[in-house]
Design a protein around this motif. Sequence first.
Motif, PDB file in Angstrom:
ATOM      1  N   PRO A 114      -8.392   3.268  -1.128  1.00  0.00           N
ATOM      2  CA  PRO A 114      -7.818   1.930  -1.313  1.00  0.00           C
ATOM      3  C   PRO A 114      -6.942   1.542  -0.120  1.00  0.00           C
ATOM      4  N   VAL A 115      -7.048   0.267   0.232  1.00  0.00           N
ATOM      5  CA  VAL A 115      -6.205  -0.313   1.274  1.00  0.00           C
ATOM      6  C   VAL A 115      -5.448  -1.472   0.633  1.00  0.00           C
ATOM      7  N   THR A 116      -4.121  -1.421   0.694  1.00  0.00           N
ATOM      8  CA  THR A 116      -3.295  -2.451   0.075  1.00  0.00           C
ATOM      9  C   THR A 116      -2.376  -3.084   1.110  1.00  0.00           C
ATOM     10  N   VAL A 117      -1.990  -4.372   0.806  1.00  0.00           N
ATOM     11  CA  VAL A 117      -1.091  -5.133   1.669  1.00  0.00           C
ATOM     12  C   VAL A 117       0.177  -5.411   0.879  1.00  0.00           C
ATOM     13  N   TRP A 118       1.332  -5.030   1.486  1.00  0.00           N
ATOM     14  CA  TRP A 118       2.616  -5.156   0.797  1.00  0.00           C
ATOM     15  C   TRP A 118       3.571  -5.987   1.662  1.00  0.00           C
ATOM     16  N   THR A 119       4.627  -6.436   0.957  1.00  0.00           N
ATOM     17  CA  THR A 119       5.637  -7.225   1.664  1.00  0.00           C
ATOM     18  C   THR A 119       6.692  -6.356   2.338  1.00  0.00           C
ATOM     19  N   THR A 120       6.734  -5.065   2.053  1.00  0.00           N
ATOM     20  CA  THR A 120       7.689  -4.156   2.682  1.00  0.00           C
ATOM     21  C   THR A 120       6.936  -2.976   3.274  1.00  0.00           C
ATOM     22  N   ASN A 121       7.661  -2.190   4.102  1.00  0.00           N
ATOM     23  CA  ASN A 121       7.026  -1.040   4.753  1.00  0.00           C
ATOM     24  C   ASN A 121       7.210   0.252   3.962  1.00  0.00           C
ATOM     25  N   VAL A 122       7.559   0.122   2.704  1.00  0.00           N
ATOM     26  CA  VAL A 122       7.651   1.288   1.816  1.00  0.00           C
ATOM     27  C   VAL A 122       6.635   1.087   0.699  1.00  0.00           C
ATOM     28  N   TYR A 123       5.723   2.043   0.570  1.00  0.00           N
ATOM     29  CA  TYR A 123       4.653   1.894  -0.420  1.00  0.00           C
ATOM     30  C   TYR A 123       5.257   1.788  -1.820  1.00  0.00           C
ATOM     31  N   GLY A 124       4.750   0.787  -2.584  1.00  0.00           N
ATOM     32  CA  GLY A 124       5.244   0.598  -3.948  1.00  0.00           C
ATOM     33  C   GLY A 124       6.504  -0.214  -4.023  1.00  0.00           C
TER      34      GLY A 124
END
Length: 779
Positions: free
Chosen positions: A198-208
Amino acid sequence: MRKLNRALNILLSGVVLLALTVFARPPMQVAAQSIILSPTSGSAGQLVFVTGSGFTADASTTVYMFMQTTFLQSALVDASSNFTTSFVVPSALAADNVYPVSVYGGAGASATFGTGGTLRASASFSVTSSRSITISPTTLFLGGTGTITGQGFTGYLSTNVYIFAQQTQVATALVSTAGTFSASFTVPAGLTFGSSIPVTVWTTNVYGSGTQLASASFTLTANPQIIINPVTGSPGGTMTVNGTGFAPNSAITFTFDDVTVANATSNASGGFTGTFPIPETTGGSHSVRARDASANTIAATFTTQQSVTISPTSGFAGTPVTIGGKGFSASRNISITYKGIPVTTSPSTITASSNGSFSASFVIPSGGSGAFPINVSDGTYTSTAQFTTQLTMTADKATGPVGTEVNLTGQGFQPNSTVNITFDGKPASPPTSPTNASGSFTYKLVVPATPAGAHTIAVSDASGTSKTASFTLASTINFSATSGYGGSKVTATATGLNASAKVTITFGTTTVTTATDAADASGNFSKEFTVPALGKGTYKMELSDGVNKKSADFSILTSADINKIAGNIGIEVTASGTGFSGEVTVKYDGNTVATTKAAAGGDFSVIFKVPPSVGGPHTIIIADSINTVTKTFTVEKESPPAPAPALPPNAEKAKAEAIFDWPDVSDPSGVTYTLQIATDSDFKNIVLEKKGLATSEYTVAKTEKLESRKKETPYYWRVKSIDGASNESAWSPARTFYVSGGLFNIELPVWVKYLLLSLGALLIGFIGFLLGRRSVYSY
C-alpha cells in the motif's frame, strides 16, 4: 387640584386602553425565507444551483451568499421575493466536511462576511473528496524507482503532502495550484517481498498522524539484474558482479559456464556485490550467472581474451625468457616469433591445454637493441608481448672538474669487437675499447681540459649502435692563500673557464687583474697578485669569467709587538708591526706616548720611553683607525735602598733652621726622598714632612724653623727613598737632635716666660721714670 388629578387619570386610562387594543391584535403572517441547494454535496469545483424564496423584505435588492466565510455569489431578489443563482464549490475548503451556505441581506449587506446585513437563510453543503493517486509502474522491485501522481488535492494547494510505502516515508511532494503533484520514489528495503504494497498520502510526515488523503498500491516482485566488470579479460584476472532486484537477504550463487565459482548474500534491498578470479578457460564467449534461493536468476556474457606473459621483460641478447599464455584454443599447437622470426623453444612443440594455457622458454637472439615484439598464435587467436633488448652505457660520474676519472661500463654492443669513445665528438685517449663475447666493455676516461658546462661522452660500435652519457664539467677556482699581510702574494688558478674569456679578480673592492688577463683556449688560468695594503679584516677574493666564478675570504692579519716587556721607568721601548695603515698611535695606560705613520705595506716602528708609573703590569695599546693590538709592559717592583742619615749628627744640637743630609741612593728608575721630623720616636706627632725631595739633603726654611727643645726631649728624624716606579724603601733608622739658641731658645715653662717678660717690662718702666725725674730736676 382635584380637577387636575381627575383629568390626568382619565388621560392615563385612555392610553392604557389604546395600548391594550393595539397589542391584543393577532400577529401578521410573514412567509419564511429559505434557500434550496442542488446538489447538496460535491467536490471542489462542483457547480451548485441555489433557489431562494420568501425574501419579501429584500425584494428588488441584492443578497450575498457565503460558504463558511468564503463569499460565493450575489443575487438580485425579484418582485416576487425570489432569486435564482449558482456558485462553484471553492477549492480552498477541505474535503470530507459539511459547510454552511448562508445568505445575508438588508441594510449594510456586502460581499465581505460579517461586515453588515442580516442572515436571511442558510443551508448545508457537504464537500466531498476528489483526490486520487496513480503509481507507475504498478509492479516494482526492491531498490527500483516508481512515480506517484496525485490529482484533486485542491484543498492543499501549495502545501506538502507525505507519501508512505507501507509505513516507510518514501517521498514528499508540493501540491500545485491545480491541485496536482508528482514525485518519484525508490522502493525501500524491509517491504514484504512478493506482496501488494500500500502507498498512502498523508498531511504529516509521521505515518498515522494527520489525515490520510489518498491511497493506492503496487506489487513488489523480483527483477534480477547483474552487471559484470570486466566484460572481457584474460584468465587470472578478477571479475566483479553487481546485482539488484533479487530476493532480499538471500544466498546468491555465481557460476561460470555452469561451474560454481563464488557465493554472496543479497542485502535487504535485494542487491549484492561479489568478486571471483576469472577461471582459466579457452578464448571466446562464456556465461556468468547469478541465482538467489528463490530461483531468481539472470546471466551475462564474458569474453575471454588471450594473454601472454614473459619473464624477464628486458635484458641483453642471450637472455633466457620464460613465456606463458592463457585464453587460447584448447589443444592447439602454439607458434612463437621474435621480431617476426620463429625461435627455437623448449619444448620444441608447444600445445595448449584443454583450458587454452601453455608454458615454454627460449633464448633472446642477438640483433640490435630496443623493444621488440614476441608474437604467439594458435592459428585462431594471437597475442603479443614485448621484450626490450638493452644497450647500456653508464658513467660512474656525471660531474667534476678537469682531470676527473670517469669509469664507463657498456653492454649490448657488438661482441668481440671494439667501441669508439669520444668526448664532445673528439676521440678520447685511448680512442677505443674492446668488447667481450657478450658485447660488454669497461673504460676509464680522463676528462680533458675544456671549458665548463655540459659535455657529451659517446660510445659506438661498427654497426652504428651508439649510447651517450652527459658529463657536466665544473670549473675549479683556487686561491693559494686565505690569510696574510698587506703586500703578501696570492696565486689564483682556475680550470674549466670559458675558452679565452676575460678573467677578473677582485680583492675587496680592488681589481687586481689587468684588461689582458684571460683564460686560455682550454679554459685554464693562473695569476699571482699582491694583497692590497688594507687594514686588518676579512675581504672577499673573487675570480670570474662572466659565467663561472668563485669567491673566498682572505683575512688580512695585523701584528704588533714591543721589544721589551719589562724594565725601569724611562727606558726606551720600540713598538713595531705590520698590517696597519695611516697614523699609528701608541698609548701607555691610556696616555699617548708615541705616534707614527705606517708605510705603504702596513709596516711601522716607533720608540717611546716608559713614563713614570707604579711597579707592575701596564697596558700598551697600538692602534690605527681600524686595527688595535694590546700588549703588556711590566715596570720593575724592586724597592730602592733605604738612606743612611748623616746630618745633623745623632743626639747633637742643631739650628732652628737645621740642615739635613744623607748619602745619595741610586736606582735605575730614579729616586726621590721623603723626610719626616717628629717630637716622638713613633712619629705620631710629626712637626715637619717633606715629600718628593729630588736631592739627598734639606735645609729647614725660616717659615719652618724648629722650636728649641732640650736634649732630654729631642726631635726625631728619618728619611726614605722612592723610585720612579713608586717602589718605596724602608725608613732609615731614626736619629735625634735638639735645638738651642740664647735665653729664648731655652726650653722654659710658659709661665716662667711670661714672668720674665713682665719683670722686664717693669724694669724698663722704672728706668724711664728715673730718667724723667732727672730731667725735671735739671730745669
